[in-house]
Write an enzyme that holds these catalytic residues in place. Sequence first.
Site, mmCIF file in Angstrom:
data_model
loop_
_atom_site.group_PDB
_atom_site.id
_atom_site.type_symbol
_atom_site.label_atom_id
_atom_site.label_comp_id
_atom_site.label_asym_id
_atom_site.label_seq_id
_atom_site.Cartn_x
_atom_site.Cartn_y
_atom_site.Cartn_z
ATOM 1 N N LYS A 173 0.863 -1.190 0.000
ATOM 2 C CA LYS A 173 0.000 0.000 0.000
ATOM 3 C C LYS A 173 0.896 1.236 0.000
ATOM 4 C CE LYS A 173 -1.481 2.910 2.933
ATOM 5 N NZ LYS A 173 -1.601 4.115 2.109
ATOM 6 N N SER A 225 5.931 7.763 9.721
ATOM 7 C CA SER A 225 6.109 8.539 10.944
ATOM 8 C C SER A 225 5.998 7.653 12.191
ATOM 9 C CB SER A 225 5.066 9.650 11.004
ATOM 10 O OG SER A 225 3.788 9.070 11.117
ATOM 11 N N THR A 228 2.303 6.835 13.436
ATOM 12 C CA THR A 228 1.644 5.796 12.618
ATOM 13 C C THR A 228 2.267 4.429 12.911
ATOM 14 O OG1 THR A 228 1.269 7.449 10.896
ATOM 15 C CG2 THR A 228 0.949 5.157 10.270
ATOM 16 N N GLY A 229 3.577 4.384 13.073
ATOM 17 C CA GLY A 229 4.246 3.115 13.384
ATOM 18 C C GLY A 229 3.726 2.515 14.682
ATOM 19 N N GLU A 246 10.500 1.434 10.201
ATOM 20 C CA GLU A 246 11.507 2.485 9.923
ATOM 21 C C GLU A 246 10.796 3.816 10.104
ATOM 22 O OE1 GLU A 246 14.564 2.002 9.525
ATOM 23 O OE2 GLU A 246 14.857 0.030 8.637
ATOM 24 N N CYS A 280 14.442 10.572 5.702
ATOM 25 C CA CYS A 280 14.458 10.196 7.120
ATOM 26 C C CYS A 280 15.817 10.485 7.732
ATOM 27 C CB CYS A 280 14.080 8.739 7.272
ATOM 28 S SG CYS A 280 15.071 7.649 6.253
ATOM 29 N N GLU A 377 11.188 16.703 14.421
ATOM 30 C CA GLU A 377 11.660 16.440 13.058
ATOM 31 C C GLU A 377 10.974 17.424 12.113
ATOM 32 O OE1 GLU A 377 10.146 12.856 11.200
ATOM 33 O OE2 GLU A 377 11.944 12.655 9.992
#
Length: 474
Positions: A173, A225, A228-229, A246, A280, A377
Site C-alpha cells: 500500500k 512517521s 503511525t508506526g 523504519e 528520514c 523532526e
Amino acid sequence: MQVFDMIIDGLPVKAESTFDVINPASGQAFARVQAGGPAHVDQAVAAARAAFPGWSRTSDKHRQDLLHALGVALEEEMPALMELVTKESGKPLGGLNGIGAGMEVGGAIAWTHVTADLELPVEVIQDNDEARIEVHRKPLGVVASITPWNWPLMIAIWHVIPALRAGNTVVIKPSGLTPTATIRFVELANRILPPGVLNIVTGESGVGSAIARHPDINKIVFTGSTPTGKNIMQNAAGNLKRLTLELGGNDAGIVLPDVDPKVVAPKLFGVGFHNNGQTCACLKRLYVHDSIYEELVGELARIARDTIVGDGLVEGTQLGPVQNKTQMDFVHELVEDARANGARILSGGKARAGNGYFYEPTVIADAKDGMRVVDEEQFGPVLPVIRYSDIDEVIARANANENGLGGSIWSNDRTKAAALALQLECGTAWVNEHGAIQPDAPFGGVKQSGLGVEFGRYGLEEYTSIQTLKIMKN
Ligand code: NAD
C-alpha cells in the site's frame, strides 16, 4: 489524465471511485488512482496467500533470476519512472548533488540486483557423533508493505524485493500522495512474477489499518512517521505480526573545531537539504563549535541563497517543492516559532508566492535545544544550527532526543571522530558524511526511530523465521 488501477492476483482492479494525485510543483492533479478499501485488502491478501505455497517452494535460483529480470525491466522503464517520481514527489530529475529522481530509480534498480543476489545459507551449529543441528531460514508467508511519500519507489523496492527474495508473497500500500511510480513498478513486476505474488492496493480510508489488523498477514514492513508506526504496532498485535518499523529521525551532526568551514559547508548543506530535507536520515540538527560557528553558518546561508529552487522537471533545478501543503505549513510554523524565540533566520524563512509548494532553503542561526525546530523532526528545507563549546556536553545534547536514526561527527581527526560517533545513540553513525546508505550495510533506527533493520543479509533475515533442525545420529 492517466488513471492507474490496483493490481490483485495479476489483474487490474478498479474501485468504485478514484482520487487525484497532485503534482506539488503546480498544485494541480496529474493522475488519478483507485480509492480502494478494506474489501480490496481482503482480496489482495487472499491472492497473496494462494500464491505463497508455489512461490515459497520455487528454487532460490529461479527467484533470483526473476528478480534480476525485474531489475532489467525497471532499467528499461527508467525515464518514465523518473518522470512519475518527479511529478508525484516533487524531487528534481537531477537534484542537489545528483540526489533526485534519477538517483531514486537508479537506486531502486541497484537495490533490486544486489538484494536478488543475497543468500540465506543453512547454518550448522553442531555436527558430531551425537547429532547434527542445522538452522534454516524460512519465509514468513504474506508480507504487507506500507510506504511513505518521500522516496516512494525506492522504499517500495526496499520492502518488496527482500520479502520476495526470501520466498514471501506481498501486498503493498503506497502513500496516497505518491502512488503512481509504485503502481507502475508493480505492473512491470506482474509481467514477470506469477499472479498473486505481488499485489497493490491503493486508497487511504481504512486501507492501512485494515492491513495492520488483518489476521492473514504475517509481517508488516512500514516506513513512515513514529505515531503511525505505533498505531500499526498496536493493531498488529492481534495475530503477533512480525514488524519492521523504519520511523522518524531527528539526526544530529556535530562539527569539531578542527575543520575548515569553507570546505565542510557544501557537504553539510547537501546532507541537510537534499530532497528538501524530506529524507528520514537527512541531517536535521547541526551542532557547531563556537570557534567556527559564525563563519560556518554564514557559509551555509550563502549556499542556501544560491540554490536553484523550482519545478523538478526543469533541467538544473536543485530543490523542488515540498511534497504537500500540510508539510510546508508545518515547516513554516517551526521556522516562525524559532524566529519568535530569538533565532536568526539567515536565509529563506518563507514560501514563494505563486503556484506549487515552494519553500526557500532556510538556515537558522542561534537555534537552541528546546526550540521546536530543534526538538521536532522538521522534514523540510530548514536547518537549525546550534552553538556548543564542550564536546562531552554536546554529545549528551545530541542524544537527548527521543529519535535515534542517524548521527554524524565532522572532523579532520578520523580516529577521534569515530570514537565520538560510537557514543551517539543511533542506528547508523557517520564520520564526515551523513545519511549515506548502501544495499549491503544494515540500516535502521533505535529508540523511537524504529524496530529492526533493512538491507544486506541482516535485512533479508527479517523476512524469515528460524527453523532449527536436529538430526540424531544414534
Ligand atoms: P505517515 O506515517 O503519515 O504515512 C506513511 C504511510 O502509512 C502512508 O502510506 C499512510 O497512508 C499510511 N498510514 C497512515 N495511517 C495509517 C494507519 N493508521 N495504519 C496503517 N497505515 C497508515 O508518514 P509520511 O508522512 O508518509 O512519511 C514521513 C515520515 O516517514 C517521516 O517521519 C520520516 O522520517 C519517516 N521516514 C522514515 C524512514 C526510515 O527509514 N526510518 C524513511 C523514510 C521516511
